[in-house]
Design an enzyme around this catalytic site. Structure first.
Site, PDB file in Angstrom:
ATOM      1  N   LYS A  22       0.841  -1.197   0.000  1.00  0.00           N
ATOM      2  CA  LYS A  22       0.000   0.000   0.000  1.00  0.00           C
ATOM      3  C   LYS A  22       0.877   1.249   0.000  1.00  0.00           C
ATOM      4  O   LYS A  22       2.081   1.180   0.260  1.00  0.00           O
ATOM      5  CB  LYS A  22      -0.939   0.003   1.204  1.00  0.00           C
ATOM      6  CG  LYS A  22      -0.226   0.072   2.542  1.00  0.00           C
ATOM      7  CD  LYS A  22      -1.227   0.079   3.696  1.00  0.00           C
ATOM      8  CE  LYS A  22      -0.486   0.147   5.039  1.00  0.00           C
ATOM      9  NZ  LYS A  22      -1.409   0.225   6.185  1.00  0.00           N
ATOM     10  N   TYR A  43      16.835  29.906   5.669  1.00  0.00           N
ATOM     11  CA  TYR A  43      15.675  30.749   5.962  1.00  0.00           C
ATOM     12  C   TYR A  43      15.559  31.050   7.458  1.00  0.00           C
ATOM     13  O   TYR A  43      15.738  30.172   8.300  1.00  0.00           O
ATOM     14  CB  TYR A  43      14.393  30.067   5.506  1.00  0.00           C
ATOM     15  CG  TYR A  43      14.179  30.098   4.010  1.00  0.00           C
ATOM     16  CD1 TYR A  43      14.055  31.310   3.328  1.00  0.00           C
ATOM     17  CD2 TYR A  43      14.091  28.918   3.280  1.00  0.00           C
ATOM     18  CE1 TYR A  43      13.855  31.343   1.957  1.00  0.00           C
ATOM     19  CE2 TYR A  43      13.879  28.934   1.905  1.00  0.00           C
ATOM     20  CZ  TYR A  43      13.773  30.152   1.241  1.00  0.00           C
ATOM     21  OH  TYR A  43      13.575  30.185  -0.116  1.00  0.00           O
TER      22      TYR A  43
END
Length: 368
Positions: A35, A264
Site C-alpha cells: 500500500k 531561511y
C-alpha cells in the site's frame, strides 16, 4: 546528465527481508503489503520483484489494486480497508481481489452483489484497536451469513490488527490475542468442530516480536522494506536491510564566519568558522521539512549534520570536520548506514511517514 537526487531501490535487500519473514514464520503464508506505493518504494516495481515469492499482496484500496493489475501483477490482492461502494464487489470478483469486511454495510454489499464468481473474504474483528473491525459480539452472525452465501468462498479468514505490538513490554497485544481467541472459540462452537477457520494476527511488529501471533497468514509491511517497527530492536529486526537509499550530492561549498547564519529565518548560526555544503535535496524531494539542525547525513561514511532549515529543493550541512570534501560528493540522507527511523526521530515523525511521502519528483532507480 540529471539532478543527483535519487532513491535507490535494492532488489537484493527486498528479497532478503522477505526471506527473514519466511524464516521467522515458516508455517505461515506471509502476505506482502504494498500500500501507499509500497511505502514509497514503487508498488509495481516491488510487486514485480516479489511476485514469484509471495502468496498474495495487500493494499489499502481498490485503486491501488487496479494499479498492480495494470502493471501486470497476477497474484491475489487483499483490500485491507475493504470496499467503499457496492460496485466494487464485482470489480473484486473479476480481478481476484480479496475483500476485507470491516462492518455490516460491507458485508451486505458482498451478500447482495450480483456476481458470477465468489470472492474471498477476510473478516476483521475489533479486539481493541477501535479503528476498524466488527465488534466480537456480532462476529458469529456476520461470519455465518457470509459463509452461507454463494457470493463468498468458504475459506473466510478471521483477522484483527494490533495497536501496540511495537511497544516493548506492553500487555495490550496479549489482551488482543485473548479477545481474538475467545471470539474464534465462540465462532467454532457454531460450526462443525472439524471446520478450520484460517486466521491472521501478525503485522510486521507481531511477526518480529510476538511468535504466538504467527498464524495462517501474516501481513508484513514496514519490515519488508528493511526497517524496524519496534520500539526496541531485537535480534530479528537487526537482520533487516533497508531497501531504499535516498541520496544526492553537494552542489556548493562555502566558508562562513562565527556569528553568521545559514538558511531561511536564520535558525542556525555558526559558533566557529564553518564550512557549509549545499545539497540538492529538499522537502519537494521527500526529505522532511521538520528535520532539525543536527539531523545526520553521511558523506564518505562520516556524519555531516544539518545546519538550518530544509528548503524545498536544498539543504545545508556542516562539513567542517570532514576532510577532502568537494563538489559532487555523494550525500546519503538515509539507507543501510543511516536508518530512516533515525532521521525521522530528528524530524519529529516516524519512518513510515518519511518513506510514504516520497514524491514522483524523486526518481527511483532499481539496483542489484
Amino acid at each position: 546528465m540529471s539532478r543527483p537526487t535519487k532513491a535507490l531501490i535494492s532488489k537484493k535487500a527486498l528479497c532478503h527481508n522477505y526471506q527473514v519473514a519466511q524464516e521467522l514464520a515458516p508455517n505461515s503464508n506471509n502476505l506482502a503489503v504494498v500500500k501507499a506505493n509500497a511505502y514509497g518504494h514503487g508498488a509495481v516495481v516491488v510487486a514485480s520483484i516479489l511476485e514469484a515469492l509471495v502468496p498474495a499482496f495487500g493494499v489499502a484500496c481498490i485503486e491501488e489494486a487496479l494499479e498492480l493489475r495494470a502493471g501486470g501483477i497476477q497474484k491475489p490482492v487483499l483490500l485491507l480497508e475493504g470496499i467503499f461502494s457496492s460496485d466494487e464487489v464485482e470489480l473484486a470478483a473479476n480481478n481476484n481481489f480479496w475483500i476485507m469486511v470491516d462492518n455490516s454495510q460491507q458485508a451486505e454489499w458482498v451478500l447482495n452483489a450480483n456476481i458470477s464468481k465468489p470472492v474471498k473474504v477476510w473478516l476483521k474483528v475489533d479486539t481493541g484497536m477501535h479503528r476498524l473491525g466488527v465488534q466480537p459480539k456480532f462476529v458469529n452472525e456476520i461470519y455465518l451469513a457470509l459463509r452461507a452465501s454463494d457470493n463468498v468462498n468458504n475459506d473466510i479468514v478471521l483477522t484483527t490488527h494490533f495497536s501496540s505490538a511495537d511497544e516493548h513490554g506492553s500487555g495490550e497485544t496479549a489482551n488482543q490475542m485473548a479477545i481474538f481467541d475467545k471470539t474464534k472459540a465462540s465462532l467454532q462452537d457454531c460450526l462443525d468442530q472439524a471446520d478450520n477457520i484460517p486466521c491472521s494476527l501478525a503485522n510486521s511488529a507481531g511477526l518480529l516480536a510476538h511468535p504466538k501471533s504467527h498464524l495462517d497468514w501474516n501481513r508484513i509491511g514496514f519490515m519488508l522494506y528493511g526497517n524496524s517497527p519496534l520500539e526496541r530492536e531485537n535480534e530479528a529486526s537487526k537482520r533487516l536491510i533497508p531497501v531504499m537509499t535516498l541520496k544526492s550530492a553537494i552542489i556548493s561549498i562555502r566558508e562562513i564566519s562565527a556569528g553568521q547564519s545559514v538558511g531561511y529565518n536564520q535558525t542556525w548560526t555558526a559558533s566557529r568558522t564553518t564550512k557549509i555544503a549545499t545539497v540538492a535535496i529538499g522537502y519537494g524531494d521527500g526529505y522532511p521539512r521538520s528535520a532539525k539542525s543536527g539531523t545526520p547525513t553521511l558523506i564518505n561514511g562520516q556524519i555531516a549534520p544539518l545546519a538550518g532549515r530544509v528548503s524545498m529543493d536544498m539543504i545545508t550541512i556542516d562539513v567542517t570536520d570532514i576532510t577532502d570534501v568537494k563538489l559532487g560528493d555523494k550525500v546519503i540522507l538515509w539507507g543501510p548506514e543511516l536508518p530512516v527511523n533515525e532521521v525521522a526521530k530528528c524530524s519529529f515523525t516516524i519512518g513510515y511517514e518519511a518513506l510514504t511521502r516520497m514524491p514522483k519528483r524523486t526518481p527511483s532507480v532499481l539496483v542489484d
